[in-house]
Scaffold this motif. Structure first.
Motif, short mmCIF file in Angstrom:
data_model
loop_
_atom_site.label_atom_id
_atom_site.label_comp_id
_atom_site.label_asym_id
_atom_site.label_seq_id
_atom_site.Cartn_x
_atom_site.Cartn_y
_atom_site.Cartn_z
N VAL A 21 -10.72 -8.65 -14.89
CA VAL A 21 -10.53 -10.07 -14.60
C VAL A 21 -10.40 -10.30 -13.09
CG1 VAL A 21 -9.00 -12.07 -14.93
CG2 VAL A 21 -9.55 -10.58 -16.86
N ASP A 22 -9.46 -9.63 -12.44
CA ASP A 22 -9.18 -9.88 -11.03
C ASP A 22 -10.21 -9.28 -10.08
OD1 ASP A 22 -6.93 -11.16 -11.99
OD2 ASP A 22 -5.57 -9.51 -11.48
N VAL A 23 -10.73 -8.11 -10.40
CA VAL A 23 -11.68 -7.43 -9.50
C VAL A 23 -13.12 -7.81 -9.83
CG1 VAL A 23 -12.52 -5.19 -8.69
CG2 VAL A 23 -10.07 -5.52 -9.09
N LEU A 24 -13.50 -7.70 -11.11
CA LEU A 24 -14.89 -7.97 -11.49
C LEU A 24 -15.17 -9.44 -11.78
CD1 LEU A 24 -15.76 -4.91 -13.76
CD2 LEU A 24 -16.12 -5.19 -11.30
N GLY A 25 -14.15 -10.22 -12.10
CA GLY A 25 -14.33 -11.65 -12.30
C GLY A 25 -14.69 -12.08 -13.71
N LEU A 26 -14.50 -11.23 -14.71
CA LEU A 26 -14.72 -11.66 -16.09
C LEU A 26 -13.63 -12.68 -16.47
CD1 LEU A 26 -16.39 -8.97 -15.91
CD2 LEU A 26 -15.98 -8.75 -18.34
N GLU A 80 -18.15 -5.76 -1.39
CA GLU A 80 -16.98 -6.50 -1.86
C GLU A 80 -16.12 -5.64 -2.79
OE1 GLU A 80 -16.10 -9.87 -5.19
OE2 GLU A 80 -17.87 -10.20 -3.95
N LEU A 81 -16.76 -4.99 -3.76
CA LEU A 81 -16.00 -4.19 -4.73
C LEU A 81 -15.41 -2.94 -4.09
CD1 LEU A 81 -18.14 -4.62 -7.96
CD2 LEU A 81 -16.04 -5.82 -7.30
N LYS A 82 -16.12 -2.31 -3.16
CA LYS A 82 -15.55 -1.15 -2.46
C LYS A 82 -14.30 -1.56 -1.69
CE LYS A 82 -19.37 2.07 -1.90
NZ LYS A 82 -20.26 2.76 -0.93
N SER A 83 -14.31 -2.77 -1.11
CA SER A 83 -13.13 -3.25 -0.37
C SER A 83 -11.93 -3.46 -1.30
CB SER A 83 -13.45 -4.53 0.40
OG SER A 83 -13.50 -5.65 -0.47
N LYS A 84 -12.21 -3.60 -2.60
CA LYS A 84 -11.15 -3.76 -3.61
C LYS A 84 -10.81 -2.43 -4.29
CE LYS A 84 -12.34 -8.55 -4.65
NZ LYS A 84 -12.74 -9.50 -5.71
N GLY A 85 -11.37 -1.33 -3.78
CA GLY A 85 -11.03 -0.01 -4.29
C GLY A 85 -11.90 0.51 -5.43
N VAL A 86 -12.98 -0.18 -5.75
CA VAL A 86 -13.86 0.27 -6.84
C VAL A 86 -14.59 1.53 -6.39
CG1 VAL A 86 -15.86 -0.32 -8.28
CG2 VAL A 86 -14.10 -2.05 -7.79
N VAL A 87 -14.63 2.53 -7.29
CA VAL A 87 -15.28 3.80 -7.01
C VAL A 87 -16.68 3.80 -7.61
CG1 VAL A 87 -15.16 6.29 -7.40
CG2 VAL A 87 -13.06 4.99 -6.98
N PHE A 88 -17.68 4.01 -6.76
CA PHE A 88 -19.07 4.07 -7.22
C PHE A 88 -19.48 5.51 -7.47
CE2 PHE A 88 -18.81 -0.19 -5.78
CZ PHE A 88 -19.75 -0.89 -6.53
N VAL A 89 -20.39 5.68 -8.42
CA VAL A 89 -20.82 7.01 -8.86
C VAL A 89 -21.76 7.66 -7.85
CG1 VAL A 89 -22.07 8.25 -10.68
CG2 VAL A 89 -20.50 6.39 -11.28
N PHE A 104 -20.55 2.31 -11.33
CA PHE A 104 -19.18 2.42 -10.85
C PHE A 104 -18.27 2.76 -12.02
CE2 PHE A 104 -19.80 -1.93 -12.16
CZ PHE A 104 -18.64 -2.25 -12.83
N LYS A 105 -17.08 3.25 -11.70
CA LYS A 105 -16.10 3.60 -12.73
C LYS A 105 -14.98 2.57 -12.79
CE LYS A 105 -16.81 8.53 -12.96
NZ LYS A 105 -16.16 9.85 -13.06
N ASP A 106 -14.54 2.29 -14.02
CA ASP A 106 -13.37 1.44 -14.20
C ASP A 106 -12.13 2.33 -14.17
OD1 ASP A 106 -12.92 2.55 -16.75
OD2 ASP A 106 -13.12 0.64 -17.79
N PRO A 107 -10.92 1.78 -14.26
CA PRO A 107 -9.71 2.61 -14.19
C PRO A 107 -9.59 3.66 -15.30
CG PRO A 107 -9.17 0.32 -13.80
CD PRO A 107 -10.60 0.35 -14.25
N SER A 108 -10.30 3.49 -16.42
CA SER A 108 -10.26 4.47 -17.51
C SER A 108 -11.34 5.53 -17.36
CB SER A 108 -10.46 3.78 -18.86
OG SER A 108 -9.40 2.89 -19.12
#
Length: 119
Positions: A21-26, A80-89, A104-108
């Motif tokens: 919700v907060d990072v990806l915007g769903l 944008e997502l990297k600045s929010k800590g999202v890890v890309f494969v 990219f990977k989600d927290p799980s």
């Protein structure tokens, strides 16, 4: 069959809710103690809490499923997502016959993709 949806079983429902919700915007549609219903455009994403991290696999080679989120500018969304800590494969986006994409990977540890379609 009509209107396919996505089912995600995540390790921690609260952490995943914040990420999607907060990072990806769903959009959060429903919230229950053990599950969430999210929406991306007209696509429903049902999420249930599990107890383990996703199985590690070689994305793009092992059989799996991914939630694919369409973006109009892949490079800007990656930044944008990297600045929010999202890890890309991968270090840089890949390309297939339909467009450019970045996994990219989600927290799980679930691998999903951003997709910018060719016009």
């Amino acid at each position: 069959m009509e209107n396919p949806s996505t089912l995600l079983v995540v390790q921690d429902l609260l952490i995943s809710k914040k990420f999607y919700v907060d990072v990806l915007g769903l959009i959060l549609v429903e919230e229950h103690e053990d599950s969430l219903k999210l929406k991306s455009g007209s696509h429903n994403v049902f999420m249930f809490g599990g107890s383990m991290e996703a199985t590690n696999y070689e994305h793009g080679y092992n059989a799996n499923s991914s939630l694919v989120l369409t973006v109009s500018n892949l490079d800007n969304k990656i930044k944008e997502l990297k600045s929010k800590g999202v890890v890309f494969v991968h270090e840089s986006p890949n390309e297939n016959r339909w467009g450019r994409y970045a996994a990219f990977k989600d927290p799980s540890g679930i691998v999903n993709e951003l997709m910018e379609f060719f016009t």
